[in-house]
Design a protein around this motif. Structure first.
Motif, PDB file in Angstrom:
ATOM      1  N   CYS A  39      39.455  42.153  33.562  1.00 53.03           N
ATOM      2  CA  CYS A  39      39.027  43.558  34.160  1.00 53.03           C
ATOM      3  C   CYS A  39      40.185  44.303  34.571  1.00 53.03           C
ATOM      4  CB  CYS A  39      38.041  43.184  35.244  1.00 53.03           C
ATOM      5  SG  CYS A  39      38.476  42.609  36.692  1.00 53.03           S
ATOM      6  N   CYS A  48      38.224  39.118  37.043  1.00 55.67           N
ATOM      7  CA  CYS A  48      37.343  39.224  37.905  1.00 55.67           C
ATOM      8  C   CYS A  48      36.151  38.266  37.990  1.00 55.67           C
ATOM      9  CB  CYS A  48      36.524  40.816  37.807  1.00 55.67           C
ATOM     10  SG  CYS A  48      37.463  42.310  38.181  1.00 55.67           S
ATOM     11  N   LEU A  61      30.665  42.459  36.305  1.00 53.83           N
ATOM     12  CA  LEU A  61      31.963  42.384  36.879  1.00 53.83           C
ATOM     13  C   LEU A  61      32.098  42.320  38.324  1.00 53.83           C
ATOM     14  CD1 LEU A  61      34.323  43.540  34.289  1.00 53.83           C
ATOM     15  CD2 LEU A  61      33.854  41.134  34.583  1.00 53.83           C
ATOM     16  N   TYR A  63      33.943  43.685  41.512  1.00 55.55           N
ATOM     17  CA  TYR A  63      35.210  44.353  41.856  1.00 55.55           C
ATOM     18  C   TYR A  63      35.377  44.311  43.490  1.00 55.55           C
ATOM     19  CZ  TYR A  63      35.378  46.235  37.102  1.00 55.55           C
ATOM     20  OH  TYR A  63      35.338  46.382  35.788  1.00 55.55           O
TER      21      TYR A  63
END
Length: 110
Positions: A39, A48, A61, A63
């Protein structure tokens, strides 16, 4: 004593104002994948965590920082987390933070 009380109150208010203000939070159950995925976080390429709320959903994903969780490759997890939204996070930081309340399940994936 009369001077000390307002000074202490002002100091307490100032101390509270130095950190990010929580705008809200919610509890969630999340499945965490046994592998990370490539990512981009801003301009930096990294890996990630992948998560989903239902076992049949595709992986997404993550973050956001995950506090209180030590991920190990090869293990899949079900976590009970609290998602906290900060209203005044710095521009280079995520406005969302995940706090792990409990590791509900953990098992190795062959």
């Amino acid at each position: 004593m009369r001077i000390a009380l307002p000074a202490i109150a002002a100091l307490a208010i100032t101390a509270c104002a130095t950190g990010p203000v929580e705008h809200g939070s919610r509890s969630r159950l999340l499945y965490i994948a046994s592998t990370k995925a490539p990512c981009t976080n801003g301009v930096m390429k990294t890996e990630c965590l992948q998560y989903r709320e239902e076992p049949t959903q595709p992986w997404q994903l993550n973050y956001a920082p995950v506090e209180g969780f030590e991920w190990k490759q090869g293990n899949e997890y079900l976590l009970k987390i609290t998602e906290v939204h900060a209203s005044d996070a710095p521009a280079d930081a995520s406005r969302v933070t995940w706090h792990v309340d409990k590791v509900v399940e953990q098992h190795p994936v062959p």
